[in-house]
Design a protein around this motif. Structure first.
Motif, short mmCIF file in Angstrom:
data_model
loop_
_atom_site.label_atom_id
_atom_site.label_comp_id
_atom_site.label_asym_id
_atom_site.label_seq_id
_atom_site.Cartn_x
_atom_site.Cartn_y
_atom_site.Cartn_z
N GLU A 171 -9.55 13.82 4.68
CA GLU A 171 -9.22 13.53 5.78
C GLU A 171 -8.24 12.40 5.93
N LYS A 172 -7.14 12.60 6.90
CA LYS A 172 -6.17 11.43 6.78
C LYS A 172 -6.07 11.19 8.43
N THR A 173 -5.23 10.24 8.65
CA THR A 173 -5.02 9.88 10.26
C THR A 173 -3.46 9.65 10.30
N ILE A 174 -3.13 9.92 11.67
CA ILE A 174 -1.94 9.63 12.09
C ILE A 174 -1.98 8.85 13.46
N HIS A 175 -1.38 7.81 13.42
CA HIS A 175 -1.60 6.86 14.53
C HIS A 175 -3.04 6.88 15.06
N GLY A 176 -3.98 6.77 14.09
CA GLY A 176 -5.18 6.21 14.41
C GLY A 176 -6.00 7.98 14.68
N ARG A 177 -5.28 8.93 14.48
CA ARG A 177 -5.93 10.19 14.79
C ARG A 177 -6.12 11.00 13.58
N PRO A 178 -7.76 11.32 13.31
CA PRO A 178 -7.97 12.07 12.04
C PRO A 178 -7.43 13.49 12.35
N TYR A 179 -6.88 13.90 10.95
CA TYR A 179 -6.81 15.22 10.76
C TYR A 179 -6.90 15.73 9.34
N ILE A 180 -7.15 17.12 9.08
CA ILE A 180 -7.37 17.52 7.87
C ILE A 180 -6.06 18.52 7.34
#
Lengths: 135, 135
Positions: free
Chosen positions: B2-11
């Motif tokens: 699980e990573k995040t982009i600009h504080g938003r988590p995604y897989i």
DNA sequence: TCCATGCGTTACCTCCAGGTAACCGGCAGA
DNA sequence: TCTGCCGGTTACCTGGAGGTAACGCATGGA
């Protein structure tokens, strides 16, 4: 006579300060809608790469075709996203952040950090408040 | 995974990235409503001073009694504002930012700056888009 | 006796964001 | 001939945000 607090203009009167109408309010309202940030976020994952409509749709669970179209249309209208239409069959459409669009999420970073640090506290405050009756 | 982009988590998946549901979304939605930021702003003008209901109301043009009550109730519920009731006659009620509440607007500063720098461009983009037909 | 005050609450209405579902168009492959 | 593909559009429905207006209440002052 006109000062600002945290970017919001107001005037001092003998009866106290009065906030004056602020155009940029609408920008925040747009961001607060259900899908806009999600669409911006997925386009920001690799800002150099344009995404197809279906790629965006697959990346955002539960968004309907209609709401994705509407959200993208609004972002395009605001100059945050560009739409490239390829008249092939079946049609192909790609979306991409504009230069301005690429600067938006990073600008929001400070606030997303605040949310990350505080949302549990907010959640707890809500439970306390609700449990306190005042139904 | 699980990573995040600009504080938003995604897989990441073989089919591309998928944004995962994000609780703090609701915080932004609250901010995006019509009055919340205005109320926070006026309380932030002098964070050391509590304001009476009527002072807040006078400081925000066009807000109705009902909407101010509702907005304050929500802020209190979220732990951003405290309410002090004085059982005098006529009654007196004072509102004040909590410590957490005091940190919110400054955290938003980066983004309000972005809005200040870009909202004319957004406005122009809208006019261009609308004039371009696509009614 | 009547009213003004300050802070709500309640009843009622309107509007729109957002959801669901069906249809479209043109070509390719079965 | 039928079906699937992609990106949209359209029709329709629902819930909730937000607006307006009136009432409540305790007391002090006219």
């Amino acid at each position: 006579m006109e000062k600002t607090i945290h970017g919001r203009p107001y005037i001092e009167t003998k009866k106290g300060p009065i906030l004056t109408p602020c155009a940029p309010n609408g920008v925040l309202a747009r961001l607060g809608d259900k899908w806009t940030i999600l669409v911006m976020s997925i386009l920001a994952l690799d800002p150099a790469r344009a995404l197809r409509f279906s790629e965006i749709k697959n990346g955002i669970p539960d968004i309907s075709q209609r709401m994705l179209t509407l959200t993208l249309r609004n972002l395009e209208r605001d100059g945050l996203v560009t739409r490239h239409y390829f008249a092939e069959v079946p049609p192909r459409v790609e979306y991409e952040l504009t230069p301005m669009g690429k600067t938006m999420l990073p600008a929001l970073e400070g606030f997303t950090g605040w949310i990350r640090d505080n949302w549990q506290a907010i959640e707890q405050a809500r439970q306390r408040f609700d449990r306190a009756g005042r139904s």
